[in-house]
Write an enzyme that holds these catalytic residues in place. Structure first.
Site: not given
Ligand code: NAD
Length: 695
Positions: A407, A440
């Site tokens: 993000s 995006e």
């Molecule tokens: P989350 O914490 O729910 O999930 C992250 C996952 O990644 C976890 O299951 C974790 O075990 C896994 N993980 C961590 N390190 C890892 C690795 N080295 N190899 C494999 N898996 C690994 O997070 P999220 O909310 O899903 O966010 C993920 C990404 O998406 C972030 O970059 C966030 O900024 C972006 N994002 C989030 C949102 C939102 O609304 N939550 C919206 C757009 C973008």
């Protein structure tokens, strides 16, 4: 007859319309049709007329560019009058699509035959319009008022077979459409089928219970809040059940004109074209590479939703996480989401099962070796993301694309961890990723054109609306969110409350207020980001501590049952404790609180969006003003009937918006520095894109 050819098949005349690509109801086509109707009338040897589309479709609809302009004769109205007055029966033979005015042309014929795969519909409502060629009068007469209401207010396509069951289509062609249409015409002229006058038929509109309409209005009250067209449509369908065709049609014409000249319709038509333009990249001519298999890294909230997007589109997905537990959590989330879709009736069980079967989990990087595209959705941490990309680069196929769902982070720094920076880009999905249509597509300085072309094609496969953003903090959407969120925080300090600001926004048309949205997303994640950024924040810029104070109280939003609001389940309740906190912050900062009128709140928030949007445009982060509108309507709840922040500003008058921003700058300081593009666009008559320097 340039757009319509007129031929004779024995005693049946055939008018074939040809106005590629979709036989839109242009002036030339209307002139040709009128001449064909007159020729058939004048020809004593002709006993019936068939109207059929040349090429891939019947008349698909009106030309959207014609809405809001004066009607040139012969108008569709004149053609409908001529068809209804024709002493010789007319058969419409439909293949491809017959939407809007195209369908009304067919409905004005006495008989209709369609290919089995044809589609018909009245999609006008999606552009803030309504049927204007008798649609609201024909549908209840042919299919009954209940079906008429659903079709004309829903705007969705109807399959020919369904329309046949309803009585809107008389026959489905079993063989060649023209041949079967000629048989139908012969059946009519030979008397095998009885003569009829649909405008006078009252079978399906006699003794309709008026409660049907009141109930329908009540059912849709929330959905149609602030909209003009659907309410007008219901009025006209109701009128069809009370009045003669001519009287009802007159009412429909007036209502159509009102919708046609409304701000809402102009806004929705703007968005229609903006969405189409958003998919185009002026400097990319490369063709997309095929993508047949997908990897997703990180099985959290976003990874699970992203995996579902691809699986729903028929692509096999391998979902990777670090441990069996994390993977199981992700797979459970996915299975739960599908179960919800099935229980809500939005997806049949068989489709959910098939999609779920396309997703397999793994904890081994090597499981992604065959993927054509891998999307990373791990924790928002540069070091972790770079490590993941280094590993992916080592195992992925040489041509595979590596995308990040970050993000906030720098795409180029992530690309730098690989040996293939041209194959790296951002694919910023929105939560819930399997539901939200916006994507995006973030272009790093080294992202190759072919990679972008592939991502844009993939977005179409996923049925997402893709908007290109340059690699800049917050991209398009979150950067504007930061700007107007900041202004909302300052308004709190000056005298507003979260619930006043949220009410102003929902009354404007947002489905949810800003503070309720923050509570829903969770306040802690962004708090942590602020804590990292605070040491480098410019000291002279105003900063509101309210959000930090709320987090310090352990209030992280819905997940802790308390945030800006108190929560009873998902119901947000204004909390006096928060008001006390805000009042004390104002006192600390020496700000004398005062009542802030709703109009000022709205003006400041929207001007903050437009000014930031202008900066984003000027910096080349967004390619077009319309792209910003598309992002805001599809990702951030900006009401579509108001067209997006840049369109809103343009319609409000950029000179007055510029003056307001200048005044806010004087009053509130540097965040309000007017974007020079705002002044230039005001001079260009409100055209943002014309104010941009040539590329
Ligand atoms: P989350 O914490 O729910 O999930 C992250 C996952 O990644 C976890 O299951 C974790 O075990 C896994 N993980 C961590 N390190 C890892 C690795 N080295 N190899 C494999 N898996 C690994 O997070 P999220 O909310 O899903 O966010 C993920 C990404 O998406 C972030 O970059 C966030 O900024 C972006 N994002 C989030 C949102 C939102 O609304 N939550 C919206 C757009 C973008």
């Amino acid at each position: 007859m340039t757009h319509v050819s007129y031929t004779r098949h024995g005693d049946i005349a055939v008018a074939t319309v040809n106005n590629p690509p979709v036989n839109a109801l242009s002036l030339g086509l209307r002139q040709g049709l009128m001449q064909a109707i007159e020729a058939s009338r004048a020809d004593a040897g002709v006993r019936a007329l068939v109207i059929i589309g040349g090429g891939s479709t019947f008349v698909a609809g009106a030309d959207i560019n014609d809405f809001g302009k004066p009607y040139e004769e012969p108008s569709l109205y004149a053609i409908i009058d001529a068809l209804m007055a024709s002493s010789k029966p007319v058969v419409a033979a439909i293949h491809g699509t017959a939407f809007g005015g195209g369908l009304e042309l067919a409905l004005s014929c006495q008989w209709r035959i369609a290919s089995p795969d044809a589609q018909i519909g009245q999609p006008e409502v999606k552009l803030g319009l309504m049927p204007g060629g008798g649609g609201t009068q024909w549908w209840p007469r042919l299919a009954g008022p209940a079906v008429a209401l659903e079709v004309t207010t829903g705007g969705n396509p109807v399959a020919a077979r369904q329309a046949h069951e309803w009585g809107v289509i008389d026959r489905i062609a079993e063989g060649k459409l023209l041949e079967d249409a000629l048989v139908l015409a012969q059946d009519v002229v030979s008397g095998t089928l009885p003569a009829r006058n649909l405008a006078e038929s009252t079978d399906k509109i006699r003794s309709v219970d008026p409660a049907l309409f009141d109930e329908f209005r009540r059912k849709n009250q929330r959905k149609w809040k602030g909209q003009l067209a659907p309410w007008k449509i219901v009025d006209c369908v109701e009128a069809a059940c009370r009045l003669s065709f001519a009287e009802g049609f007159r009412l429909e014409k007036d209502a159509f004109r009102e919708c046609e000249h409304s701000y809402q319709s102009r806004s929705l038509i703007h968005l229609f074209f903006a969405e189409r333009a958003a998919g185009k990249l002026p400097d990319v001519t490369d063709t997309a590479a095929p993508v047949a298999s997908i990897g997703v890294v990180g099985a959290g909230t976003m990874g699970a939703g992203i995996a579902m997007c691809f699986a729903n589109a028929g692509l096999p997905v391998t979902l990777l996480d670090t441990s069996d537990e994390a993977l199981a959590r992700g797979m459970k989330l996915i299975a739960g989401n599908y179960a919800t879709s099935v229980s809500r009736g939005s997806m049949p069980q068989s489709r959910a099962d098939a999609a779920l079967a396309r997703i397999r989990g793994s904890t081994e990087d090597s499981a992604l070796a065959d993927a054509d595209l891998i999307v990373e959705a791990v924790f928002e941490d540069m070091a972790i993301k770079q490590t993941v990309f280094r590993r992916l680069d080592a195992i992925a196929k040489p041509g595979a694309i590596l995308a990040t769902n970050t993000s906030t982070l720098d795409i180029d720094a992530i690309a730098g961890a690989t040996s293939r920076p041209g194959k790296v880009l951002g694919l910023h999905f929105f939560s819930p990723a399997n539901v939200m249509r916006l994507l995006e597509v973030v272009r790093g300085p080294r992202t190759a054109p072919e990679t972008l072309a592939t991502a844009m094609a993939l977005a179409r496969t996923l049925r997402k609306i893709a908007v290109i953003s340059a690699n800049a903090y917050g991209f398009i959407g979150n950067r504007i969110l930061a700007a107007y969120g900041r202004e909302a925080d300052f308004l709190l300090e000056e005298g507003a409350t979260p619930w006043q600001i949220d009410r102003v926004l929902t009354e404007f048309g947002f489905p949810m207020g800003l503070f309720a949205m923050r509570d829903m997303a969770g306040l802690d994640v962004i708090w942590r980001i602020r804590q990292q950024e605070n040491p480098t924040r410019a000291a002279h810029l105003r900063y509101s501590p309210i959000a930090d104070r709320i987090c310090e109280m352990g209030r992280f939003g819905q997940k802790t049952g308390r945030g800006y609001y108190l929560y009873d389940g998902r119901t947000a309740i204004p909390d006096p404790e928060i008001e006390t906190l805000i009042v004390s912050v104002s006192a600390e900062l020496g700000i004398a609180r005062k009542d802030i009128p709703d109009t000022e709140i709205l003006q400041r928030l929207l001007c903050a969006m437009a000014n930031e949007g202008a900066r984003i445009l000027a910096e080349g982060v967004a390619l077009r003003a319309g792209d910003i509108d598309v992002v805001y309507v599809n990702g951030y709840g900006f009401p579509a009937t108001r067209g997006g922040p840049m369109w809103w500003a343009r319609e409000a008058g950029l000179t007055s918006i510029h003056d307001a921003v200048v005044a806010y700058h004087r009053q509130h300081g540097d965040y309000w520095t007017p974007s020079p593009l705002l002044a230039r666009a005001a001079e260009c008559g409100g055209d943002w894109d014309a104010a941009l320097p040539p590329v």
